[in-house]
Each structure stands twice: as C-alpha cells, then as structure tokens.
Design a protein around this motif. Structure first.
Motif, PDB file in Angstrom:
ATOM      1  N   GLY A 123       0.706  -1.216   0.147  1.00 43.24           N
ATOM      2  CA  GLY A 123      -0.104  -0.100   0.004  1.00 43.24           C
ATOM      3  C   GLY A 123       0.783   1.146  -0.100  1.00 43.24           C
ATOM      4  O   GLY A 123       0.263   2.729  -0.715  1.00 43.24           O
ATOM      5  N   LEU A 124       1.272   1.264   0.792  1.00 44.61           N
ATOM      6  CA  LEU A 124       2.666   2.035   1.146  1.00 44.61           C
ATOM      7  C   LEU A 124       3.891   2.367  -0.629  1.00 44.61           C
ATOM      8  O   LEU A 124       3.575   3.655  -0.822  1.00 44.61           O
ATOM      9  N   LEU A 125       3.633   1.353  -1.216  1.00 46.90           N
ATOM     10  CA  LEU A 125       4.404   1.722  -2.222  1.00 46.90           C
ATOM     11  C   LEU A 125       3.078   1.834  -3.462  1.00 46.90           C
ATOM     12  O   LEU A 125       3.714   3.241  -4.251  1.00 46.90           O
ATOM     13  N   GLY A 126       2.031   1.027  -3.443  1.00 48.92           N
ATOM     14  CA  GLY A 126       1.195   2.503  -4.161  1.00 48.92           C
ATOM     15  C   GLY A 126       1.408   3.224  -4.081  1.00 48.92           C
ATOM     16  O   GLY A 126       1.148   4.284  -4.764  1.00 48.92           O
ATOM     17  N   PHE A 127       0.680   3.827  -2.881  1.00 47.03           N
ATOM     18  CA  PHE A 127       1.397   6.150  -2.751  1.00 47.03           C
ATOM     19  C   PHE A 127       2.100   6.710  -3.905  1.00 47.03           C
ATOM     20  O   PHE A 127       2.475   7.834  -3.967  1.00 47.03           O
ATOM     21  N   ALA A 128       3.351   5.854  -3.334  1.00 42.08           N
ATOM     22  CA  ALA A 128       4.521   6.240  -3.257  1.00 42.08           C
ATOM     23  C   ALA A 128       4.620   6.539  -5.141  1.00 42.08           C
ATOM     24  O   ALA A 128       5.498   7.331  -5.463  1.00 42.08           O
ATOM     25  N   VAL A 129       4.942   5.395  -5.629  1.00 44.33           N
ATOM     26  CA  VAL A 129       5.345   4.698  -7.231  1.00 44.33           C
ATOM     27  C   VAL A 129       3.593   5.638  -8.173  1.00 44.33           C
ATOM     28  O   VAL A 129       4.630   6.416  -8.956  1.00 44.33           O
ATOM     29  N   GLY A 130       2.886   5.195  -7.310  1.00 44.02           N
ATOM     30  CA  GLY A 130       1.640   5.758  -8.283  1.00 44.02           C
ATOM     31  C   GLY A 130       1.599   4.866  -9.800  1.00 44.02           C
ATOM     32  O   GLY A 130       0.311   4.795 -10.126  1.00 44.02           O
ATOM     33  N   SER A 131       2.239   4.691 -10.841  1.00 45.06           N
ATOM     34  CA  SER A 131       1.980   3.570 -11.654  1.00 45.06           C
ATOM     35  C   SER A 131       3.258   3.437 -12.165  1.00 45.06           C
ATOM     36  O   SER A 131       4.237   3.611 -11.738  1.00 45.06           O
ATOM     37  N   ILE A 132       3.213   2.446 -13.319  1.00 42.72           N
ATOM     38  CA  ILE A 132       4.534   1.462 -13.178  1.00 42.72           C
ATOM     39  C   ILE A 132       4.179   0.769 -15.002  1.00 42.72           C
ATOM     40  O   ILE A 132       3.338   1.274 -14.974  1.00 42.72           O
ATOM     41  N   SER A 133       5.747   1.531 -15.086  1.00 46.84           N
ATOM     42  CA  SER A 133       5.645   1.539 -17.114  1.00 46.84           C
ATOM     43  C   SER A 133       6.869   0.565 -17.093  1.00 46.84           C
ATOM     44  O   SER A 133       7.908   0.201 -16.840  1.00 46.84           O
ATOM     45  N   PHE A 134       6.393   0.052 -18.156  1.00 41.44           N
ATOM     46  CA  PHE A 134       7.333  -1.521 -18.660  1.00 41.44           C
ATOM     47  C   PHE A 134       7.078  -0.981 -20.655  1.00 41.44           C
ATOM     48  O   PHE A 134       5.973  -0.269 -21.349  1.00 41.44           O
ATOM     49  N   THR A 135       7.817  -1.114 -21.618  1.00 41.78           N
ATOM     50  CA  THR A 135       8.443  -1.255 -22.350  1.00 41.78           C
ATOM     51  C   THR A 135       7.990  -2.714 -22.863  1.00 41.78           C
ATOM     52  O   THR A 135       9.162  -3.992 -23.070  1.00 41.78           O
ATOM     53  N   THR A 136       7.775  -3.109 -24.093  1.00 42.21           N
ATOM     54  CA  THR A 136       7.378  -4.534 -25.576  1.00 42.21           C
ATOM     55  C   THR A 136       7.592  -4.511 -26.527  1.00 42.21           C
ATOM     56  O   THR A 136       7.678  -3.338 -26.914  1.00 42.21           O
ATOM     57  N   ASP A 137       8.708  -5.160 -26.974  1.00 43.33           N
ATOM     58  CA  ASP A 137       8.914  -5.129 -28.566  1.00 43.33           C
ATOM     59  C   ASP A 137       8.435  -6.504 -28.720  1.00 43.33           C
ATOM     60  O   ASP A 137       7.690  -7.655 -28.501  1.00 43.33           O
ATOM     61  N   GLU A 138       7.782  -6.126 -29.802  1.00 42.94           N
ATOM     62  CA  GLU A 138       7.175  -7.157 -30.910  1.00 42.94           C
ATOM     63  C   GLU A 138       7.257  -6.688 -32.297  1.00 42.94           C
ATOM     64  O   GLU A 138       7.802  -5.785 -33.132  1.00 42.94           O
ATOM     65  N   THR A 139       7.924  -7.861 -33.215  1.00 34.56           N
ATOM     66  CA  THR A 139       8.338  -7.949 -34.104  1.00 34.56           C
ATOM     67  C   THR A 139       7.166  -8.256 -35.063  1.00 34.56           C
ATOM     68  O   THR A 139       5.921  -8.837 -34.875  1.00 34.56           O
ATOM     69  N   VAL A 140       7.385  -6.844 -36.289  1.00 35.98           N
ATOM     70  CA  VAL A 140       6.153  -6.098 -37.084  1.00 35.98           C
ATOM     71  C   VAL A 140       6.544  -7.185 -38.480  1.00 35.98           C
ATOM     72  O   VAL A 140       5.691  -8.139 -38.371  1.00 35.98           O
ATOM     73  N   ALA A 141       7.613  -7.021 -38.864  1.00 38.08           N
ATOM     74  CA  ALA A 141       7.756  -8.092 -40.090  1.00 38.08           C
ATOM     75  C   ALA A 141       9.086  -8.773 -39.981  1.00 38.08           C
ATOM     76  O   ALA A 141       9.496  -7.857 -39.551  1.00 38.08           O
ATOM     77  N   ASP A 142       9.400  -9.812 -40.338  1.00 42.43           N
ATOM     78  CA  ASP A 142      10.862 -10.749 -40.645  1.00 42.43           C
ATOM     79  C   ASP A 142      10.264 -11.164 -41.965  1.00 42.43           C
ATOM     80  O   ASP A 142      10.033 -12.172 -42.369  1.00 42.43           O
ATOM     81  N   VAL A 143      11.014 -10.103 -42.681  1.00 38.09           N
ATOM     82  CA  VAL A 143      11.036 -10.812 -43.596  1.00 38.09           C
ATOM     83  C   VAL A 143      12.882 -11.225 -44.184  1.00 38.09           C
ATOM     84  O   VAL A 143      13.195 -10.335 -44.677  1.00 38.09           O
ATOM     85  N   GLY A 144      13.645 -12.319 -44.970  1.00 37.01           N
ATOM     86  CA  GLY A 144      14.888 -13.283 -44.724  1.00 37.01           C
ATOM     87  C   GLY A 144      15.588 -11.957 -43.116  1.00 37.01           C
ATOM     88  O   GLY A 144      14.925 -12.643 -42.261  1.00 37.01           O
ATOM     89  N   PRO A 145      16.913 -11.509 -43.656  1.00 37.06           N
ATOM     90  CA  PRO A 145      17.854 -10.769 -42.977  1.00 37.06           C
ATOM     91  C   PRO A 145      16.951  -9.411 -42.293  1.00 37.06           C
ATOM     92  O   PRO A 145      17.611  -8.850 -41.330  1.00 37.06           O
ATOM     93  N   VAL A 146      16.215  -9.678 -42.948  1.00 39.43           N
ATOM     94  CA  VAL A 146      15.200  -7.757 -42.684  1.00 39.43           C
ATOM     95  C   VAL A 146      14.195  -8.147 -41.798  1.00 39.43           C
ATOM     96  O   VAL A 146      13.526  -8.826 -41.898  1.00 39.43           O
ATOM     97  N   GLU A 147      14.067  -7.579 -40.070  1.00 35.55           N
ATOM     98  CA  GLU A 147      13.459  -7.055 -39.018  1.00 35.55           C
ATOM     99  C   GLU A 147      12.614  -6.379 -38.653  1.00 35.55           C
ATOM    100  O   GLU A 147      13.830  -5.354 -38.415  1.00 35.55           O
ATOM    101  N   VAL A 148      12.033  -5.975 -39.138  1.00 38.52           N
ATOM    102  CA  VAL A 148      10.992  -4.717 -38.482  1.00 38.52           C
ATOM    103  C   VAL A 148      10.415  -5.107 -37.023  1.00 38.52           C
ATOM    104  O   VAL A 148       9.400  -5.922 -36.821  1.00 38.52           O
ATOM    105  N   GLU A 149      10.945  -4.281 -35.634  1.00 41.89           N
ATOM    106  CA  GLU A 149      10.388  -4.132 -34.537  1.00 41.89           C
ATOM    107  C   GLU A 149      10.076  -3.361 -34.404  1.00 41.89           C
ATOM    108  O   GLU A 149       9.572  -1.801 -34.557  1.00 41.89           O
TER     109      GLU A 149
END
Length: 71
Positions: free
Chosen positions: A13-39
């Motif tokens: 509860g104290l941590l929730g008051f102190a922080v307020g929100s949790i942020s994180f980043t996710t990587d997603e592969t959009v296209a994978d064509v041969g040696p080229v990869e778009v993320e």
C-alpha cells in the motif's frame, strides 16, 4: 502468518502511494522478411489507484492487529 501478510499488504500500500504507476516497454516483431526484421516498441503504463493502496493499508493494519491479539 496473519501478521506477515498484514506487513506485506502495508508495504504494498505504501509503495502504491509512493510510485503511482508502473511503466514497461514491450518489443513486438512487426515483419520478418529474410535478414530484415522490423520491430515496434510499445510503452505500457499501469496506474495504481490510490483507493487500492488505501484498502491494502487498512486491510494490512487489520491483519497486523488481529495477529497481535492472538499472540
């Protein structure tokens, strides 16, 4: 056992008051064509509501009180 759970809830509860929100980043592969990869990077934020933090504090304090009365 109830005192330990109560202490954990109080800390969360104290941590929730102190922080307020949790942020994180996710990587997603959009296209994978041969040696080229778009993320794509997407940042996600999870808000922690003050009401939830307050409820965790109250329940944790109650559990600590009940655990103290049993001993």
């Amino acid at each position: 056992m109830t005192r330990i759970l109560g202490i954990i809830l109080i800390c969360l509860g104290l941590l929730g008051f102190a922080v307020g929100s949790i942020s994180f980043t996710t990587d997603e592969t959009v296209a994978d064509v041969g040696p080229v990869e778009v993320e794509s990077e997407e940042q996600t934020t999870i808000p922690i509501r003050p009401v939830a933090s307050g409820i965790a504090l109250v329940i944790g304090a109650g559990l600590v009180y009940v655990g103290r009365k049993k001993s």
